[in-house]
Design a protein around this motif. Structure first.
Motif, mmCIF file in Angstrom:
data_model
loop_
_atom_site.group_PDB
_atom_site.id
_atom_site.type_symbol
_atom_site.label_atom_id
_atom_site.label_comp_id
_atom_site.label_asym_id
_atom_site.label_seq_id
_atom_site.Cartn_x
_atom_site.Cartn_y
_atom_site.Cartn_z
ATOM 1 N N GLU A 107 0.599 -1.173 -0.397
ATOM 2 C CA GLU A 107 0.174 0.174 -0.153
ATOM 3 C C GLU A 107 0.850 1.447 0.312
ATOM 4 O O GLU A 107 1.025 1.963 -0.259
ATOM 5 N N LEU A 108 1.631 0.929 0.881
ATOM 6 C CA LEU A 108 2.720 2.752 0.606
ATOM 7 C C LEU A 108 3.279 2.647 -0.145
ATOM 8 O O LEU A 108 3.808 4.001 -1.306
ATOM 9 N N ARG A 109 3.644 1.651 -1.214
ATOM 10 C CA ARG A 109 4.484 1.674 -2.379
ATOM 11 C C ARG A 109 3.669 1.887 -3.548
ATOM 12 O O ARG A 109 3.710 3.070 -4.441
ATOM 13 N N SER A 113 4.445 7.296 -7.921
ATOM 14 C CA SER A 113 5.362 6.569 -8.920
ATOM 15 C C SER A 113 6.057 7.104 -9.588
ATOM 16 O O SER A 113 6.561 8.452 -9.178
ATOM 17 N N LYS A 114 6.563 6.945 -10.348
ATOM 18 C CA LYS A 114 8.041 7.568 -10.931
ATOM 19 C C LYS A 114 7.558 8.314 -11.524
ATOM 20 O O LYS A 114 6.504 8.718 -12.268
ATOM 21 N N GLY A 115 8.700 8.989 -11.746
ATOM 22 C CA GLY A 115 9.194 10.350 -12.177
ATOM 23 C C GLY A 115 9.014 11.468 -11.161
ATOM 24 O O GLY A 115 8.884 12.948 -11.736
ATOM 25 N N LYS A 116 8.445 11.425 -10.491
ATOM 26 C CA LYS A 116 8.306 12.828 -8.631
ATOM 27 C C LYS A 116 9.464 12.542 -8.587
ATOM 28 O O LYS A 116 10.754 11.940 -8.109
ATOM 29 N N ARG A 117 9.612 13.975 -8.240
ATOM 30 C CA ARG A 117 10.856 14.395 -7.106
ATOM 31 C C ARG A 117 10.553 14.301 -5.487
ATOM 32 O O ARG A 117 9.442 14.043 -5.529
ATOM 33 N N THR A 118 11.455 13.881 -4.602
ATOM 34 C CA THR A 118 11.458 13.573 -3.720
ATOM 35 C C THR A 118 10.268 15.224 -2.764
ATOM 36 O O THR A 118 9.657 13.720 -1.810
ATOM 37 N N GLY A 122 4.608 10.100 -2.455
ATOM 38 C CA GLY A 122 4.006 9.682 -1.824
ATOM 39 C C GLY A 122 4.588 9.282 -0.379
ATOM 40 O O GLY A 122 3.745 9.232 0.390
ATOM 41 N N ILE A 123 5.703 8.158 -0.546
ATOM 42 C CA ILE A 123 6.133 7.180 0.154
ATOM 43 C C ILE A 123 5.887 8.212 1.691
ATOM 44 O O ILE A 123 6.289 8.043 2.717
#
Length: 143
Positions: A107-109, A113-118, A122-123
């Motif tokens: 659920e955390l994963r 999604s890929k492409g986001k910056r830190t 969401g994690i």
């Protein structure tokens, strides 16, 4: 044989062998005139047994009990069966706990999604929010 040879023969580290001696799982070896420990075939056999038990995640205390059964007077296996049944119950509890942990991580994963910056991860955001929520509960319990 010396401790290094025993270690090589069993795949058990020297410090671990010494620990097993210290806690009484492995009897003290004879000493050579130069003070070195002199291990025999019985030590090798006993360490192989201990290693097999540890590979099954059996505790040191339970290994000591099993060794007592192994080297004690012959008796029925009821107590040994009970020990293994208790260990099996603990393993089953751990499996349930690990499955719950797996579900939480899945659920955390899903939160990033890929492409986001830190800063937008969401994690990281979920971990931060959850940590703050747990701190608030511990710091300021409701009355």
């Amino acid at each position: 044989m010396r401790i290094g040879q025993l270690s090589q023969a069993t795949g058990i580290g020297i410090e671990t062998i010494r620990y097993y001696e210290k806690v009484g799982l492995l009897p003290d070896p004879a000493r050579l005139p130069n003070g070195y420990r002199d291990y025999g075939p019985g030590h090798l056999d006993r360490l192989a047994f201990i290693r097999q038990c540890r590979s099954l995640d059996i505790s040191i205390a339970d290994i000591a009990r099993l060794l007592d059964f192994r080297h004690g007077s012959p008796t029925d296996c009821d107590a040994i069966n009970q020990l293994v049944d208790e260990h099996l119950a603990q393993i089953r509890t751990q499996i349930v706990s690990m499955r719950a942990l797996e579900s939480q991580l899945i659920e955390l994963r899903k939160r990033c999604s890929k492409g986001k910056r830190t800063p937008d991860c969401g994690i990281l955001n979920e971990l931060t929010t959850s940590a703050r929520g747990k701190m608030a509960i511990k710091r300021f319990p409701s009355h």
